[in-house]
Write an enzyme that holds these catalytic residues in place. Structure first.
Site, PDB file in Angstrom:
ATOM      1  N   ASP A  51      28.796 -51.374 -12.713  1.00  0.00           N
ATOM      2  CA  ASP A  51      27.683 -52.329 -13.440  1.00  0.00           C
ATOM      3  C   ASP A  51      27.184 -51.572 -14.564  1.00  0.00           C
ATOM      4  O   ASP A  51      26.399 -52.045 -15.249  1.00  0.00           O
ATOM      5  CB  ASP A  51      26.806 -52.916 -12.198  1.00  0.00           C
ATOM      6  CG  ASP A  51      26.275 -51.678 -11.663  1.00  0.00           C
ATOM      7  OD1 ASP A  51      26.310 -50.636 -12.118  1.00  0.00           O
ATOM      8  OD2 ASP A  51      25.330 -51.885 -10.780  1.00  0.00           O
ATOM      9  N   SER A  52      27.699 -50.001 -14.798  1.00  0.00           N
ATOM     10  CA  SER A  52      27.114 -49.496 -16.146  1.00  0.00           C
ATOM     11  C   SER A  52      27.496 -50.416 -17.445  1.00  0.00           C
ATOM     12  O   SER A  52      27.177 -50.248 -18.426  1.00  0.00           O
ATOM     13  CB  SER A  52      27.933 -48.116 -16.047  1.00  0.00           C
ATOM     14  OG  SER A  52      29.426 -48.289 -15.961  1.00  0.00           O
ATOM     15  N   ASP A  90      32.149 -52.966  -8.753  1.00  0.00           N
ATOM     16  CA  ASP A  90      30.582 -52.836  -8.507  1.00  0.00           C
ATOM     17  C   ASP A  90      30.040 -54.176  -7.654  1.00  0.00           C
ATOM     18  O   ASP A  90      30.246 -55.280  -8.575  1.00  0.00           O
ATOM     19  CB  ASP A  90      29.837 -52.417  -9.249  1.00  0.00           C
ATOM     20  CG  ASP A  90      29.411 -50.941  -9.399  1.00  0.00           C
ATOM     21  OD1 ASP A  90      29.295 -50.442  -8.180  1.00  0.00           O
ATOM     22  OD2 ASP A  90      28.895 -50.367 -10.346  1.00  0.00           O
ATOM     23  N   LYS A 119      32.197 -51.641  -4.500  1.00  0.00           N
ATOM     24  CA  LYS A 119      31.098 -50.409  -4.102  1.00  0.00           C
ATOM     25  C   LYS A 119      29.785 -50.953  -4.203  1.00  0.00           C
ATOM     26  O   LYS A 119      29.459 -52.027  -4.954  1.00  0.00           O
ATOM     27  CB  LYS A 119      31.163 -49.641  -5.387  1.00  0.00           C
ATOM     28  CG  LYS A 119      30.188 -48.486  -5.371  1.00  0.00           C
ATOM     29  CD  LYS A 119      30.572 -47.245  -6.354  1.00  0.00           C
ATOM     30  CE  LYS A 119      30.121 -47.403  -7.701  1.00  0.00           C
ATOM     31  NZ  LYS A 119      28.580 -47.662  -7.954  1.00  0.00           N
ATOM     32  N   GLU A 121      25.554 -49.933  -3.679  1.00  0.00           N
ATOM     33  CA  GLU A 121      24.336 -49.068  -3.600  1.00  0.00           C
ATOM     34  C   GLU A 121      23.680 -49.354  -2.511  1.00  0.00           C
ATOM     35  O   GLU A 121      23.438 -50.508  -2.163  1.00  0.00           O
ATOM     36  CB  GLU A 121      23.542 -49.110  -4.962  1.00  0.00           C
ATOM     37  CG  GLU A 121      24.027 -48.719  -6.209  1.00  0.00           C
ATOM     38  CD  GLU A 121      23.345 -48.738  -7.408  1.00  0.00           C
ATOM     39  OE1 GLU A 121      22.105 -48.851  -7.234  1.00  0.00           O
ATOM     40  OE2 GLU A 121      23.896 -48.791  -8.581  1.00  0.00           O
ATOM     41  N   GLU A 188      25.619 -39.702  -6.314  1.00  0.00           N
ATOM     42  CA  GLU A 188      25.006 -39.616  -7.724  1.00  0.00           C
ATOM     43  C   GLU A 188      23.931 -38.884  -7.660  1.00  0.00           C
ATOM     44  O   GLU A 188      22.738 -38.966  -6.934  1.00  0.00           O
ATOM     45  CB  GLU A 188      24.996 -40.912  -8.296  1.00  0.00           C
ATOM     46  CG  GLU A 188      24.569 -40.815  -9.822  1.00  0.00           C
ATOM     47  CD  GLU A 188      24.613 -42.238 -10.618  1.00  0.00           C
ATOM     48  OE1 GLU A 188      25.158 -43.288 -10.140  1.00  0.00           O
ATOM     49  OE2 GLU A 188      24.100 -42.415 -11.726  1.00  0.00           O
TER      50      GLU A 188
HETATM   51  O1  KIV Z   1      28.132 -48.316 -12.673  1.00  0.00           O
HETATM   52  C1  KIV Z   1      28.848 -47.501 -12.691  1.00  0.00           C
HETATM   53  O2  KIV Z   1      29.582 -46.945 -13.592  1.00  0.00           O
HETATM   54  C2  KIV Z   1      28.694 -46.354 -11.497  1.00  0.00           C
HETATM   55  C3  KIV Z   1      29.291 -44.922 -11.920  1.00  0.00           C
HETATM   56  C4  KIV Z   1      27.919 -44.172 -12.534  1.00  0.00           C
HETATM   57  C5  KIV Z   1      29.405 -44.286 -10.528  1.00  0.00           C
HETATM   58  O3  KIV Z   1      28.158 -46.761 -10.545  1.00  0.00           O
END
Ligand code: KIV
Length: 271
Positions: A51-52, A90, A119, A121, A188
């Site tokens: 989600d970056s 994500d 993934k 959080e 992280e």
């Molecule tokens: O969203 C992302 O790119 C991430 C990385 C920073 C691990 O979660």
């Protein structure tokens, strides 16, 4: 229908074997088909549609505005050229507030986006969600330490786990998430010694970002590796374009540095 057809692809089992054999896992974010092809060719083991993308692709200040539709769109693009690497996607902000919602979101990422792992959080509060996803055959990476989706609660991006009480909670959370069925843990921005302790405690692979060279693998945001981070790059980031002729060489240099344990060095982690 699965977008992945290559039987030699990296799987969850491959990652576990790599941990057992002490072979470092090289991970990078990817958001489109062209870069996915370059990363795959360079030997990246896991591609994350992170989600970056909210920041590096869409130009937002945080990851909060990213939606499931956004991740599905970019994941499909990456899946089209991701032949060997395992594709992780994500779960965006507020897309897993209940087990039911998490299953709907994960189904979209896997069925529409071609993701092979999701993934999310969260610490111990996500145990129920992780357990439900695992029960239904969804490979899960649990992301602890700094959780960028909490930025408005945290008031910024800071190293997590420097105080012993918080560190001990993180160690317990990691173990609970593993017990709940997480296949991978992502750490992280945590002190290196804490990352080492968690990596040693768990049987599942631990991937670090701003964590420790002692983790089982490393991940960075692609734009950071290429030296084109919008704004100021975090301290743990290394520009792998330095000294390289082109982008594929820079990605190969990153993979090699992770595999031989040269990255992260002392200058790219926290005490
Ligand atoms: O969203 C992302 O790119 C991430 C990385 C920073 C691990 O979660």
């Amino acid at each position: 229908m699965s977008i992945h057809t290559d039987v030699k692809s990296v799987t969850v089992a491959t990652l576990k074997k790599m941990k057992a054999a002490g072979e470092k896992i090289a991970c990078l974010t990817a958001y489109d088909a062209s870069f996915a092809a370059v990363l795959d060719e360079a030997g990246v083991d896991v591609m994350l549609v992170g989600d970056s993308l909210g920041m590096v692709i869409q130009g937002h200040e945080t990851t909060v505005p990213v939606t499931v539709d956004d991740i599905v769109y970019h994941s499909r693009a990456v899946a089209s050229r991701c032949r060997r690497a395992l594709l992780m996607a994500d779960m965006p902000f507020m897309s897993y507030t209940s087990t039911t919602q998490a299953m709907v979101s994960a189904a979209r990422l896997m069925q529409e986006g071609g993701a092979q792992m999701v993934k999310l959080e969260g610490d111990a509060r996500q145990v129920e969600v992780v357990s439900k996803l695992a029960e239904h055959g969804v490979p899960v990476c649990a992301h602890i330490g700094l959780q960028p989706q909490l930025v408005h609660k945290l008031g910024g991006y800071r190293v997590q786990g420097r105080e012993r009480a918080q560190a001990e909670r993180m160690i317990k959370d990691a173990a609970s998430l593993e017990r709940a069925g997480a296949d991978v843990l992502l750490l992280e921005c945590v002190p290196a010694l804490l990352a080492d302790e968690i990596t040693a405690e768990l049987d599942i692979p631990v991937i670090g970002i701003g964590a420790s060279g002692g983790c089982d693998g490393q991940i960075l945001v692609l734009q950071d590796v290429l030296g084109i981070t919008p704004g100021r790059a975090p301290g743990f980031v290394k520009d792998f374009m330095e000294g390289q002729r082109n982008i594929p060489d820079a990605i190969r240099a990153y993979v090699a540095a992770v595999k031989v344990g040269e990255f992260p060095d002392e200058g790219h982690l926290f005490k």
